[in-house]
Design a protein around this motif. Structure first.
Motif, PDB file in Angstrom:
ATOM      1  N   ILE A 200     -43.337 -32.671  39.318  1.00 42.31           N
ATOM      2  CA  ILE A 200     -42.048 -33.233  38.921  1.00 42.31           C
ATOM      3  C   ILE A 200     -41.083 -33.165  40.101  1.00 42.31           C
ATOM      4  CG2 ILE A 200     -41.166 -31.030  38.006  1.00 42.31           C
ATOM      5  CD1 ILE A 200     -39.772 -32.757  35.807  1.00 42.31           C
ATOM      6  N   GLY A 201     -40.251 -34.182  40.230  1.00 40.27           N
ATOM      7  CA  GLY A 201     -39.317 -34.239  41.347  1.00 40.27           C
ATOM      8  C   GLY A 201     -37.933 -33.723  40.965  1.00 40.27           C
ATOM      9  N   ILE A 202     -37.317 -32.957  41.871  1.00 38.85           N
ATOM     10  CA  ILE A 202     -35.922 -32.533  41.696  1.00 38.85           C
ATOM     11  C   ILE A 202     -35.117 -33.043  42.883  1.00 38.85           C
ATOM     12  CG2 ILE A 202     -36.554 -30.488  40.352  1.00 38.85           C
ATOM     13  CD1 ILE A 202     -36.154 -28.823  42.880  1.00 38.85           C
ATOM     14  N   ASP A 203     -33.801 -33.056  42.716  1.00 44.31           N
ATOM     15  CA  ASP A 203     -32.925 -33.591  43.762  1.00 44.31           C
ATOM     16  C   ASP A 203     -32.926 -32.679  44.996  1.00 44.31           C
ATOM     17  OD1 ASP A 203     -30.033 -34.082  45.037  1.00 44.31           O
ATOM     18  OD2 ASP A 203     -30.626 -35.838  43.865  1.00 44.31           O
ATOM     19  N   TYR A 204     -32.665 -33.268  46.171  1.00 40.85           N
ATOM     20  CA  TYR A 204     -32.617 -32.483  47.394  1.00 40.85           C
ATOM     21  C   TYR A 204     -31.482 -31.459  47.371  1.00 40.85           C
ATOM     22  CZ  TYR A 204     -36.262 -34.553  50.301  1.00 40.85           C
ATOM     23  OH  TYR A 204     -37.472 -34.905  50.837  1.00 40.85           O
ATOM     24  N   SER A 205     -30.446 -31.725  46.577  1.00 42.11           N
ATOM     25  CA  SER A 205     -29.324 -30.782  46.493  1.00 42.11           C
ATOM     26  C   SER A 205     -29.602 -29.638  45.508  1.00 42.11           C
ATOM     27  CB  SER A 205     -28.057 -31.520  46.069  1.00 42.11           C
ATOM     28  OG  SER A 205     -28.222 -32.117  44.782  1.00 42.11           O
ATOM     29  N   ASP A 206     -30.684 -29.732  44.744  1.00 40.79           N
ATOM     30  CA  ASP A 206     -31.016 -28.695  43.770  1.00 40.79           C
ATOM     31  C   ASP A 206     -31.742 -27.524  44.451  1.00 40.79           C
ATOM     32  OD1 ASP A 206     -29.956 -30.152  41.688  1.00 40.79           O
ATOM     33  OD2 ASP A 206     -31.858 -31.121  41.165  1.00 40.79           O
ATOM     34  N   SER A 207     -31.702 -26.375  43.768  1.00 37.65           N
ATOM     35  CA  SER A 207     -32.374 -25.182  44.282  1.00 37.65           C
ATOM     36  C   SER A 207     -33.868 -25.242  43.968  1.00 37.65           C
ATOM     37  CB  SER A 207     -31.761 -23.927  43.659  1.00 37.65           C
ATOM     38  OG  SER A 207     -32.560 -22.794  43.924  1.00 37.65           O
ATOM     39  N   ILE A 208     -34.675 -25.117  45.000  1.00 39.00           N
ATOM     40  CA  ILE A 208     -36.132 -25.123  44.806  1.00 39.00           C
ATOM     41  C   ILE A 208     -36.565 -23.898  43.995  1.00 39.00           C
ATOM     42  CG2 ILE A 208     -38.350 -24.924  45.975  1.00 39.00           C
ATOM     43  CD1 ILE A 208     -37.235 -26.619  48.227  1.00 39.00           C
ATOM     44  N   ASP A 209     -35.963 -22.746  44.290  1.00 42.99           N
ATOM     45  CA  ASP A 209     -36.328 -21.524  43.568  1.00 42.99           C
ATOM     46  C   ASP A 209     -36.042 -21.650  42.079  1.00 42.99           C
ATOM     47  OD1 ASP A 209     -37.211 -20.294  45.872  1.00 42.99           O
ATOM     48  OD2 ASP A 209     -35.247 -19.387  46.317  1.00 42.99           O
ATOM     49  N   THR A 210     -34.915 -22.291  41.747  1.00 41.53           N
ATOM     50  CA  THR A 210     -34.582 -22.507  40.335  1.00 41.53           C
ATOM     51  C   THR A 210     -35.614 -23.412  39.676  1.00 41.53           C
ATOM     52  OG1 THR A 210     -32.222 -22.270  40.848  1.00 41.53           O
ATOM     53  CG2 THR A 210     -32.798 -23.280  38.740  1.00 41.53           C
ATOM     54  N   GLY A 211     -36.047 -24.445  40.410  1.00 44.60           N
ATOM     55  CA  GLY A 211     -37.062 -25.351  39.869  1.00 44.60           C
ATOM     56  C   GLY A 211     -38.383 -24.643  39.619  1.00 44.60           C
ATOM     57  N   LEU A 212     -38.791 -23.804  40.566  1.00 43.64           N
ATOM     58  CA  LEU A 212     -40.046 -23.063  40.391  1.00 43.64           C
ATOM     59  C   LEU A 212     -39.935 -22.061  39.246  1.00 43.64           C
ATOM     60  CD1 LEU A 212     -41.004 -22.437  44.136  1.00 43.64           C
ATOM     61  CD2 LEU A 212     -41.894 -24.192  42.588  1.00 43.64           C
ATOM     62  N   SER A 213     -38.740 -21.490  39.097  1.00 43.36           N
ATOM     63  CA  SER A 213     -38.508 -20.564  37.987  1.00 43.36           C
ATOM     64  C   SER A 213     -38.643 -21.275  36.639  1.00 43.36           C
ATOM     65  CB  SER A 213     -37.122 -19.933  38.115  1.00 43.36           C
ATOM     66  OG  SER A 213     -36.824 -19.125  36.998  1.00 43.36           O
ATOM     67  N   ALA A 214     -38.175 -22.525  36.592  1.00 43.52           N
ATOM     68  CA  ALA A 214     -38.295 -23.304  35.358  1.00 43.52           C
ATOM     69  C   ALA A 214     -39.769 -23.544  35.005  1.00 43.52           C
ATOM     70  CB  ALA A 214     -37.568 -24.638  35.520  1.00 43.52           C
TER      71      ALA A 214
END
Length: 272
Positions: free
Chosen positions: A182-196
């Motif tokens: 899944i893609g997230i925005d470049y301004s978003d936190s990668i760590d938060t995405g992985l945590s999700a």
């Protein structure tokens, strides 16, 4: 009338032989049918047990054993009526050679079918990909392989084409890995995405803990940072878990305050 009676009297030995041979032929036919059924049943059960419940090879060998019984019965009947079976066998052999040369492509299907039966890259009821054609195996004979697609289409593939193609068997191994990106925005936190993604896996109790799930940055794409989860599950549960995760992942990403970007293109207009 007298002539007919005299004719029957003169040829009564021949007539008796014909009647006797006919009765014996009927007896041979009945015996062949009965023995064929018994032998087919016995061969099927024996091969099914030895081959670890392989329906395909059990069914094929059972059919072949039945044909052998009918062939022997046919030879016996021909012999009863005075046909020279030795010459007949030679004639059948010569005819078989001629037919084999004429049907070499068909015989290549037979050879491929034998290889498939004994090497068993797939079995009945397994889901496979054969040269880009996917479906559940519904049957395998000496000539063709039959598949049923998920939308109910029956596909018949010549065995020679199956044998010369790459075969992917999705059902053979007891476990499969689910990959979801899944893609997230470049301004978003990668760590938060992985945590999700970790929370998503923790909430799915059908996911296996060994091998351990993986959470990683997959691709730095043009419009998004693509993160990926890799998790193992039991093969029969693969699609149910995959669809469930696909549905839940969007809500989980949005709950974390992250966004799933659309493809974007920046256009610069320069005045000359």
């Amino acid at each position: 009338m007298e002539y007919l009676l005299q004719l029957l009297k003169d040829n009564q030995d021949v007539l008796f032989d014909v009647i006797q041979n006919t009765a014996l032929a009927v007896l041979v036919i009945i015996t062949a049918i009965t023995l064929s059924k018994i032998l087919k049943s016995s061969v099927y059960k024996g091969v099914y047990r030895i081959s670890k419940q392989d329906d395909v090879i059990s069914d094929l060998l059972a059919r072949l054993s039945g044909y052998v019984v009918y062939l022997i019965g046919t030879v016996i009947i021909l012999d009863l009526f005075g046909v020279n079976t030795t010459s007949l066998v030679a004639l059948v052999g010569a005819a078989g050679l001629a037919i084999g040369l004429a049907l070499k492509d068909t015989l290549s299907n037979v050879a491929a079918g034998v290889m498939l039966l004994f090497l068993k890259p797939f079995k009945k009821k397994e889901y496979v990909d054969i040269g880009g054609t996917t479906g559940t195996v519904t049957g395998l004979s000496l000539f063709v392989t039959n598949l049923m697609t998920p939308d109910g289409v029956c596909i018949t593939i010549p065995n020679s084409s199956v044998w010369s193609s790459t075969i992917k068997n999705y059902s053979r191994n007891p476990q499969r890995r689910i990959d979801i990106t899944i893609g997230i925005d470049y301004s978003d936190s990668i760590d938060t995405g992985l945590s999700a993604l970790r929370e998503l896996i923790d909430e799915e109790n059908r996911i296996l803990h060994s091998p351990e799930p993986q959470f990683l940055v997959h691709t730095l794409a043009d419009s998004s940072v693509n993160i990926q989860l890799r998790a193992w599950c039991q093969t029969p549960e693969y699609w149910d878990i995959y669809w469930s995760l696909q549905k839940a992942i969007k809500a989980k990403i949005e709950d974390k305050g992250l966004s799933i970007p659309f493809p974007q293109r920046t256009l610069h207009i320069q005045n000359s």
